[in-house]
Design a protein around this motif. Structure first.
Motif, short mmCIF file in Angstrom:
data_model
loop_
_atom_site.label_atom_id
_atom_site.label_comp_id
_atom_site.label_asym_id
_atom_site.label_seq_id
_atom_site.Cartn_x
_atom_site.Cartn_y
_atom_site.Cartn_z
N ARG A 146 0.83 -1.21 0.00
CA ARG A 146 0.00 0.00 0.00
C ARG A 146 0.87 1.26 0.00
O ARG A 146 0.57 2.25 -0.69
CB ARG A 146 -0.93 0.00 1.22
CG ARG A 146 -2.16 -0.88 1.04
CD ARG A 146 -3.18 -0.62 2.13
NE ARG A 146 -2.72 -1.12 3.41
CZ ARG A 146 -2.96 -2.35 3.85
NH1 ARG A 146 -3.62 -3.20 3.10
NH2 ARG A 146 -2.52 -2.73 5.04
N VAL A 147 1.95 1.24 0.79
CA VAL A 147 2.85 2.40 0.82
C VAL A 147 3.48 2.63 -0.55
O VAL A 147 3.56 3.76 -1.04
CB VAL A 147 3.93 2.20 1.90
CG1 VAL A 147 5.01 3.28 1.78
CG2 VAL A 147 3.32 2.24 3.30
N LEU A 148 3.92 1.55 -1.18
CA LEU A 148 4.53 1.66 -2.51
C LEU A 148 3.52 2.17 -3.54
O LEU A 148 3.85 3.00 -4.39
CB LEU A 148 5.10 0.31 -2.94
CG LEU A 148 6.36 -0.14 -2.19
CD1 LEU A 148 6.66 -1.61 -2.48
CD2 LEU A 148 7.55 0.72 -2.59
N GLU A 149 2.30 1.65 -3.47
CA GLU A 149 1.27 2.11 -4.41
C GLU A 149 0.99 3.60 -4.23
O GLU A 149 0.82 4.33 -5.22
CB GLU A 149 -0.01 1.29 -4.21
CG GLU A 149 0.10 -0.15 -4.73
CD GLU A 149 -1.06 -1.01 -4.27
OE1 GLU A 149 -1.90 -0.49 -3.48
OE2 GLU A 149 -1.14 -2.17 -4.69
N ASN A 150 0.93 4.03 -2.96
CA ASN A 150 0.70 5.46 -2.70
C ASN A 150 1.86 6.31 -3.25
O ASN A 150 1.64 7.38 -3.82
CB ASN A 150 0.53 5.71 -1.20
CG ASN A 150 -0.76 5.13 -0.66
OD1 ASN A 150 -1.72 4.94 -1.42
ND2 ASN A 150 -0.80 4.85 0.62
N ASN A 151 3.09 5.82 -3.07
CA ASN A 151 4.24 6.57 -3.56
C ASN A 151 4.31 6.56 -5.09
O ASN A 151 4.74 7.53 -5.70
CB ASN A 151 5.53 6.01 -2.96
CG ASN A 151 5.80 6.53 -1.56
OD1 ASN A 151 6.44 7.55 -1.37
ND2 ASN A 151 5.27 5.83 -0.56
N ILE A 152 3.88 5.45 -5.70
CA ILE A 152 3.82 5.40 -7.17
C ILE A 152 2.80 6.42 -7.67
O ILE A 152 3.05 7.16 -8.64
CB ILE A 152 3.47 3.97 -7.64
CG1 ILE A 152 4.66 3.04 -7.40
CG2 ILE A 152 3.09 3.98 -9.12
CD1 ILE A 152 4.35 1.58 -7.66
N GLU A 153 1.64 6.45 -7.02
CA GLU A 153 0.60 7.41 -7.41
C GLU A 153 1.11 8.84 -7.24
O GLU A 153 0.89 9.71 -8.10
CB GLU A 153 -0.65 7.18 -6.57
CG GLU A 153 -1.81 8.09 -6.94
CD GLU A 153 -3.03 7.84 -6.08
OE1 GLU A 153 -4.00 8.61 -6.20
OE2 GLU A 153 -3.01 6.87 -5.28
#
Length: 437
Positions: free
Chosen positions: A161-168
């Motif tokens: 989830r953290v990675l997805e947020n940072n990708i976004e």
């Protein structure tokens, strides 16, 4: 090159999506996880069977208190006899009844065996107790192993989830850069460098996803759930209050509940019983005997009588192995040394458990401090990122500054997620060390 990377990412995403189409999400809390482990774990079942076998061994030991009853029957052909003088002269053939028969029944009840029977029963009881402790130890090990895998899965999901947020977030920055490039205030090289950052994040996300798949598979196979089950850890536990208690509390819990200590204490008593059995071997055995015999023909007469002869008796039997006085000396000394060794191992087990609890409690307290530290780090990293992003958009900061701020934010977010899970893990580790899991 960028088109090739984009194609690879697209293919990977398609593969992940096709896998998830067959997945059956199942939200699972820790209590349900542990219940399923008790019910379905093959390891726990195997130790349960061992406990049942030890129970049957106890029944067999108790059966030694019952009388021994034996019966025998035989039929035979008797040849004619030969009769000589003492110098083997004047040989004479003596006719014999040719059919011989024998039937006997005998009962023996041990009255006194020097405590050997009671000692064997007590030893079997201790064997069953040891099997129960082995089963409970395996149950604790299995529960803790699955719990660790479960928390790893929770940690990996948080990281995803953290990675997805940072990708976004990175994609929004790229979109902003492209808009600024059209206005002539951003360079294509800046966009490329940030796209590379996004690709690295996506690769990291793929690795995290693969690790979560492995953890999920281990849980489903051990719990005997359908392979297509997608276990979703209950996120509510992250906000649950964790009771730290004090070290004295955990030490007391370990002293009462730790199975290693209980097994060591059980070994002391088991070896004491073995020493008593060795002493019992040097004592006489007394038994009540009753028997009934039916024999024919009667061959002690000459000529033999073609009759059946029945006789019975009842009485006491006393036996004593005199050689045990000098043969069992070494075994008796060995048994006594085993008792002393078991007592020393019991002290060693208590020492090891005390050290493990102290180290575990120290790590538990450190985990709380790590959460406080990482929460502050996240706050600072977020503030730093927003400030750097605004400065970059206003042309007051370099792209490298923005990349550093983004990496710092990502690292802080991941560290906080791991630290929160680490508190929960250390709490259950304390329960595992005290075997109250």
């Amino acid at each position: 090159m960028s088109k090739t990377k984009g194609l690879i990412v697209l293919l990977c995403s398609a593969a992940l999506c096709s896998h998830d189409l067959h997945a059956q999400p199942r939200t699972m809390g820790i209590d349900e996880l542990l219940s399923l482990a008790d019910a379905n774990s093959q390891s726990i079942r195997a130790y349960t069977t061992g406990t049942e076998a030890a129970g049957e061994a106890l029944k067999a030991a108790k059966a030694n208190r019952l009388p021994d009853i034996s019966a025998s029957a035989s039929a035979s052909y008797l040849g004619n006899g030969r009769l000589w003088d003492r110098d083997f002269g004047n040989a004479l053939t003596i006719g014999m009844p040719h059919f011989g028969n024998n039937f006997a029944i005998e009962a023996r009840q041990t009255i006194y065996a020097g405590g050997a029977i009671d000692g064997s029963i007590r030893l079997a009881e201790l064997g069953r107790r040891q099997a129960e402790l082995d089963r409970e130890k395996n149950r604790q090990d299995t529960r803790f192993e699955l719990l660790g895998c479960y928390l790893d899965l929770y940690k990996l999901n948080n990281q995803a989830r953290v990675l997805e947020n940072n990708i976004e977030l990175a994609q929004r920055v790229i979109a902003d850069m492209r808009a600024r490039r059209e206005q002539g205030t951003a360079l294509k090289n800046d966009i490329t460098r940030y796209e590379l950052q996004v690709e690295c994040l996506r690769l990291q996300l793929t690795k995290v996803t693969d690790a979560a798949t492995i953890a999920n598979h281990k849980l489903t196979t051990t719990l005997h759930l359908p392979v297509s089950t997608l276990i979703v850890p209950d996120t509510a536990m992250a906000g649950a209050e964790v009771a730290a208690e004090g070290e004295a509390y955990w030490q007391a819990m370990a002293d009462m509940g730790n199975i290693d200590i209980k097994q060591a204490a059980n070994d002391i008593e088991a070896n004491s019983q073995k020493a008593r059995l060795e002493r019992a071997g040097r004592l006489p055995k007394v038994a009540m005997v009753a028997a009934d015999h039916l024999d024919g023909p009667i061959t002690i007469e000459v000529p033999a009588l073609d009759n059946n002869f029945n006789y019975w008796f009842v009485g006491l039997s006393v036996s004593y192995d005199i050689s045990s006085l000098f043969k069992n000396t070494g075994r008796l000394k060995q048994a006594r040394l085993k008792v002393r060794q078991a007592a020393e191992m019991h002290s060693l087990a208590r020492e090891r458990v005390e050290n493990a609890v102290q180290a575990g409690y120290t790590n538990f307290m450190t985990a709380f401090k790590e959460v406080d530290t990482h929460e502050k780090n996240v706050q600072l990293a977020d503030e730093n990122y927003h400030v750097t992003n605004n400065r970059y958009r206003n042309g007051l900061a370099l792209l490298t500054d923005l990349l550093d701020a983004a990496n710092a934010k990502l690292g802080a977010d991941l560290a906080l997620a791991d630290a929160r899970i680490n508190v929960i893990f250390n709490y259950y580790r304390m329960r595992y060390l005290t075997h109250t899991l």
